[in-house]
Design a protein around this motif. Structure first.
Motif, PDB file in Angstrom:
ATOM      1  N   LEU A  17     -14.799  -1.592  -7.951  1.00 28.09           N
ATOM      2  CA  LEU A  17     -14.267  -1.216  -7.250  1.00 28.09           C
ATOM      3  C   LEU A  17     -14.253   0.102  -6.402  1.00 28.09           C
ATOM      4  CD1 LEU A  17     -10.586  -3.237  -8.613  1.00 28.09           C
ATOM      5  CD2 LEU A  17     -11.795  -2.447  -6.261  1.00 28.09           C
ATOM      6  N   ARG A  21     -14.257   1.381  -3.392  1.00 26.89           N
ATOM      7  CA  ARG A  21     -13.509   2.274  -2.135  1.00 26.89           C
ATOM      8  C   ARG A  21     -12.912   3.763  -2.074  1.00 26.89           C
ATOM      9  NH1 ARG A  21      -8.793  -2.486  -3.664  1.00 26.89           N
ATOM     10  NH2 ARG A  21      -9.811  -3.962  -2.461  1.00 26.89           N
ATOM     11  N   ALA A  26      -9.098   2.231  -5.059  1.00 26.11           N
ATOM     12  CA  ALA A  26      -8.857   1.783  -6.283  1.00 26.11           C
ATOM     13  C   ALA A  26      -7.413   1.263  -6.915  1.00 26.11           C
ATOM     14  CB  ALA A  26     -10.550   1.942  -6.566  1.00 26.11           C
ATOM     15  N   GLY A  34      -8.596  -7.734  -9.986  1.00 32.31           N
ATOM     16  CA  GLY A  34     -10.040  -7.655  -9.932  1.00 32.31           C
ATOM     17  C   GLY A  34     -10.130  -8.288 -11.100  1.00 32.31           C
TER      18      GLY A  34
END
Length: 187
Positions: A17, A21, A26, A34
């Motif tokens: 992540l 991102r 994140a 996740g």
């Protein structure tokens, strides 16, 4: 599931992540989702998201250092050792683009300059070997930090092209890039 397995799931999800991102994109809720764990589970292993970020960097750096040391021939002269180090690092960056993006993000963020940062300084094998090469007159007459920045340039640029633009990198391109890193600092 064992505690260490949950911790590793969290670390893996966070890495992915953060690489995709950025740190602010994140949130812990996304990391937990996740990893397939509850948000509270993250706080069993890490004080907060900042601690998770720092720990991830520390563990990746340690992994890189161990990989380099396992493959490095310390009997080689500094130039050959540096080329060997650069080759190992470039291989890692190409093989693990999420790790590369995370480390790049970390290095250029406020995390790397924070007092809680565990980002390596003069203890890194790269810095030590560059300093040795400079002391032997093999490198340009510049501070080791400057030489290190120059040497990283070709490696990072190629890894970015691979990671961000899917540039296919073969052994010939890797060897060319490793030589370019040395050429950037050699006398």
């Amino acid at each position: 599931m064992a505690k260490s397995d949950k911790r590793q799931l969290i670390m893996t999800a966070a890495l992915q992540l953060f690489a995709e991102r950025g740190f602010h994109g994140a949130p812990t809720s996304a990391i937990a989702a996740g990893a397939g764990v509850g948000v509270g589970t993250i706080y069993r292993y890490f004080k907060d998201k900042d601690s998770l970020v720092h720990q991830l960097c520390t563990e990746l750096h340690q992994h890189y250092q161990q990989t380099i040391l396992a493959e490095l021939d310390p009997r080689l002269p500094p130039r050959e050792r540096l080329e060997q180090i650069f080759a190992v690092l470039l291989r890692i960056f190409i093989a693990a683009p999420d790790e590369f993006r995370f480390m790049e993000l970390y290095y250029y963020s406020s995390y790397a300059t924070a007092s809680a940062s565990r980002f390596p300084e003069e203890d890194s094998i790269v810095f030590q070997t560059i300093r040795e090469a400079r002391e032997q007159g093999l490198c340009k007459d510049a501070p080791p930090r400057v030489l290190e920045a120059l040497a990283w340039g070709p490696l990072v640029a190629l890894a970015k092209e691979h990671s961000n633009r899917n540039l296919v990198v073969d052994q010939k391109i890797m060897a060319l890039t490793v030589r370019a890193s040395w050429d950037a600092i050699r006398e």
